[in-house]
Design an enzyme around this catalytic site. Sequence first.
Site, PDB file in Angstrom:
ATOM      1  N   HIS A 174      -9.455   0.810   5.045  1.00  0.00           N
ATOM      2  CA  HIS A 174      -8.183   1.074   5.733  1.00  0.00           C
ATOM      3  C   HIS A 174      -8.456   2.012   6.905  1.00  0.00           C
ATOM      4  O   HIS A 174      -9.291   2.918   6.809  1.00  0.00           O
ATOM      5  CB  HIS A 174      -7.179   1.700   4.753  1.00  0.00           C
ATOM      6  CG  HIS A 174      -5.786   1.720   5.297  1.00  0.00           C
ATOM      7  ND1 HIS A 174      -5.395   2.645   6.225  1.00  0.00           N
ATOM      8  CD2 HIS A 174      -4.715   0.922   5.066  1.00  0.00           C
ATOM      9  CE1 HIS A 174      -4.119   2.409   6.544  1.00  0.00           C
ATOM     10  NE2 HIS A 174      -3.687   1.371   5.851  1.00  0.00           N
ATOM     11  N   GLY A 215       2.334   2.059  10.774  1.00  0.00           N
ATOM     12  CA  GLY A 215       3.252   3.191  10.612  1.00  0.00           C
ATOM     13  C   GLY A 215       3.944   3.601  11.891  1.00  0.00           C
ATOM     14  O   GLY A 215       4.547   4.674  11.959  1.00  0.00           O
ATOM     15  N   GLU A 260      -5.317  -5.284  10.623  1.00  0.00           N
ATOM     16  CA  GLU A 260      -4.307  -4.255  10.849  1.00  0.00           C
ATOM     17  C   GLU A 260      -4.580  -3.540  12.169  1.00  0.00           C
ATOM     18  O   GLU A 260      -5.388  -2.602  12.216  1.00  0.00           O
ATOM     19  CB  GLU A 260      -4.355  -3.218   9.721  1.00  0.00           C
ATOM     20  CG  GLU A 260      -4.112  -3.795   8.351  1.00  0.00           C
ATOM     21  CD  GLU A 260      -3.543  -2.737   7.404  1.00  0.00           C
ATOM     22  OE1 GLU A 260      -2.451  -2.954   6.887  1.00  0.00           O
ATOM     23  OE2 GLU A 260      -4.192  -1.694   7.234  1.00  0.00           O
ATOM     24  N   ASN A 270       0.870  -1.187   0.000  1.00  0.00           N
ATOM     25  CA  ASN A 270       0.000   0.000   0.000  1.00  0.00           C
ATOM     26  C   ASN A 270       0.903   1.231   0.000  1.00  0.00           C
ATOM     27  O   ASN A 270       1.490   1.568   1.025  1.00  0.00           O
ATOM     28  CB  ASN A 270      -0.880  -0.037   1.258  1.00  0.00           C
ATOM     29  CG  ASN A 270      -1.716   1.221   1.417  1.00  0.00           C
ATOM     30  OD1 ASN A 270      -1.830   2.027   0.495  1.00  0.00           O
ATOM     31  ND2 ASN A 270      -2.295   1.392   2.610  1.00  0.00           N
ATOM     32  N   TRP A 271       1.003   1.872  -1.153  1.00  0.00           N
ATOM     33  CA  TRP A 271       1.905   3.035  -1.262  1.00  0.00           C
ATOM     34  C   TRP A 271       1.328   4.255  -0.553  1.00  0.00           C
ATOM     35  O   TRP A 271       2.036   5.250  -0.372  1.00  0.00           O
ATOM     36  CB  TRP A 271       2.139   3.391  -2.725  1.00  0.00           C
ATOM     37  CG  TRP A 271       2.869   2.363  -3.541  1.00  0.00           C
ATOM     38  CD1 TRP A 271       3.251   1.100  -3.145  1.00  0.00           C
ATOM     39  CD2 TRP A 271       3.311   2.506  -4.897  1.00  0.00           C
ATOM     40  NE1 TRP A 271       3.896   0.466  -4.177  1.00  0.00           N
ATOM     41  CE2 TRP A 271       3.948   1.302  -5.275  1.00  0.00           C
ATOM     42  CE3 TRP A 271       3.224   3.541  -5.830  1.00  0.00           C
ATOM     43  CZ2 TRP A 271       4.499   1.117  -6.537  1.00  0.00           C
ATOM     44  CZ3 TRP A 271       3.772   3.344  -7.093  1.00  0.00           C
ATOM     45  CH2 TRP A 271       4.405   2.145  -7.436  1.00  0.00           C
ATOM     46  N   LYS A 272       0.052   4.233  -0.206  1.00  0.00           N
ATOM     47  CA  LYS A 272      -0.627   5.414   0.356  1.00  0.00           C
ATOM     48  C   LYS A 272      -0.387   6.627  -0.563  1.00  0.00           C
ATOM     49  O   LYS A 272      -0.288   6.456  -1.771  1.00  0.00           O
ATOM     50  CB  LYS A 272      -0.164   5.691   1.790  1.00  0.00           C
ATOM     51  CG  LYS A 272      -0.194   4.429   2.654  1.00  0.00           C
ATOM     52  CD  LYS A 272      -0.065   4.732   4.108  1.00  0.00           C
ATOM     53  CE  LYS A 272       0.093   3.422   4.871  1.00  0.00           C
ATOM     54  NZ  LYS A 272      -0.018   3.579   6.300  1.00  0.00           N
ATOM     55  N   GLU A 328      -6.950   4.497   7.970  1.00  0.00           N
ATOM     56  CA  GLU A 328      -6.799   5.925   7.642  1.00  0.00           C
ATOM     57  C   GLU A 328      -8.061   6.452   6.966  1.00  0.00           C
ATOM     58  O   GLU A 328      -8.453   7.604   7.172  1.00  0.00           O
ATOM     59  CB  GLU A 328      -5.550   6.125   6.769  1.00  0.00           C
ATOM     60  CG  GLU A 328      -4.274   5.902   7.579  1.00  0.00           C
ATOM     61  CD  GLU A 328      -3.081   5.393   6.784  1.00  0.00           C
ATOM     62  OE1 GLU A 328      -3.083   5.508   5.547  1.00  0.00           O
ATOM     63  OE2 GLU A 328      -2.139   4.869   7.411  1.00  0.00           O
ATOM     64  N   SER A 339       3.410  -2.301  10.349  1.00  0.00           N
ATOM     65  CA  SER A 339       4.869  -2.284  10.501  1.00  0.00           C
ATOM     66  C   SER A 339       5.533  -3.604  10.129  1.00  0.00           C
ATOM     67  O   SER A 339       6.505  -4.013  10.772  1.00  0.00           O
ATOM     68  CB  SER A 339       5.251  -1.837  11.918  1.00  0.00           C
ATOM     69  OG  SER A 339       4.780  -0.510  12.152  1.00  0.00           O
ATOM     70  N   GLY A 341       2.760  -1.168   4.318  1.00  0.00           N
ATOM     71  CA  GLY A 341       2.770   0.249   3.973  1.00  0.00           C
ATOM     72  C   GLY A 341       4.195   0.720   3.694  1.00  0.00           C
ATOM     73  O   GLY A 341       4.749   0.494   2.620  1.00  0.00           O
TER      74      GLY A 341
HETATM   75  C1  PEP Z   1      -0.759  -0.025   5.922  1.00  0.00           C
HETATM   76  O1  PEP Z   1      -0.709   1.042   5.352  1.00  0.00           O
HETATM   77  O2  PEP Z   1      -1.707  -0.765   5.677  1.00  0.00           O
HETATM   78  C2  PEP Z   1       0.302  -0.383   6.856  1.00  0.00           C
HETATM   79  C3  PEP Z   1       0.201  -1.508   7.508  1.00  0.00           C
HETATM   80  O3  PEP Z   1       1.350   0.507   7.010  1.00  0.00           O
HETATM   81  P1  PEP Z   1       2.789   0.191   7.685  1.00  0.00           P
HETATM   82  O4  PEP Z   1       3.271  -1.110   7.069  1.00  0.00           O
HETATM   83  O5  PEP Z   1       3.630   1.357   7.291  1.00  0.00           O
HETATM   84  O6  PEP Z   1       2.571   0.054   9.138  1.00  0.00           O
END
Ligand code: PEP
Length: 251
Positions: free
Chosen positions: A96, A174, A168, A10-12, A98, A214, A235
């Site tokens: 997600h 993050g 998640e 997931n590049w966000k 976010e 993470s 992410g």
């Molecule tokens: C995500 O964006 O779904 C995510 C898990 O981010 P990260 O790996 O940076 O924690």
Amino acid sequence: MSRQKIAAGNWKMNLTLEEGRLLVEALTQSAGTPKAEVVLCPPFMHLTMVKSLLAGADGFSLGAQNCHQELKGAFTGEVSAPMLKSAGVEYVILGHSERREYFGETDALLAKKVDRVLEEGLRPIFCCGEPLPIREEGTHVAHVRAQISASLFHLSPDLFSRIVIAYEPIWAIGTGRTASPEQAQEMHSAIRSLLAEHFGAEMAGQTPILYGGSVNAGNAASLFSQPDVDGGLVGGASLKTEEFLQIVRSF
Ligand code: PEP
């Protein structure tokens, strides 16, 4: 039947077109034939470019990070499921944390988005997970069960069979703080039991459940070796070629 393994990136809201092109070229040149399906989820405006770059790359597919719940119309700035399909998208991340937190997406809205995505023949990667206070209170399993049942249990078994779930924990996204393999396994197993209660053991046994929060090159193998963890939604680490390739090789 063995369950599908997936490493989704997931590049966000990161990377320019040029940076995205360089990343995809580096990944496809070095990945070989991945043991898991690699799903790249760039921002909307990168989708058609990434689709062309993935032509001929074995084991790679394209995903989007969101989509609108209506098919078309006066919704300035939004993107529909038919548009995503026409760009060659196969997966769509929905729910997600976010999107839930910053854009007010509710369980009921997500149920509609799930319907639209499935109607177009695309596969939702449906995200669920608890915030820290809920984890500390010990009600995390009930929280996640409620998210899944509210947004997915109206589906017919046939439609549900196309769903990918991503657990998640919000406190791990993050933050560099990962759930332990045991914490991930506890929740994944609880999710699979919930799916078995509602859709039967066979469906539960074939639904991919990814862990996100993470994930990095150092922890991926121990997370993915858990019996109910079928891969990751990644992410930050998906933006770094070597790190993401090591994650993809951790199955
Ligand atoms: C995500 O964006 O779904 C995510 C898990 O981010 P990260 O790996 O940076 O924690």
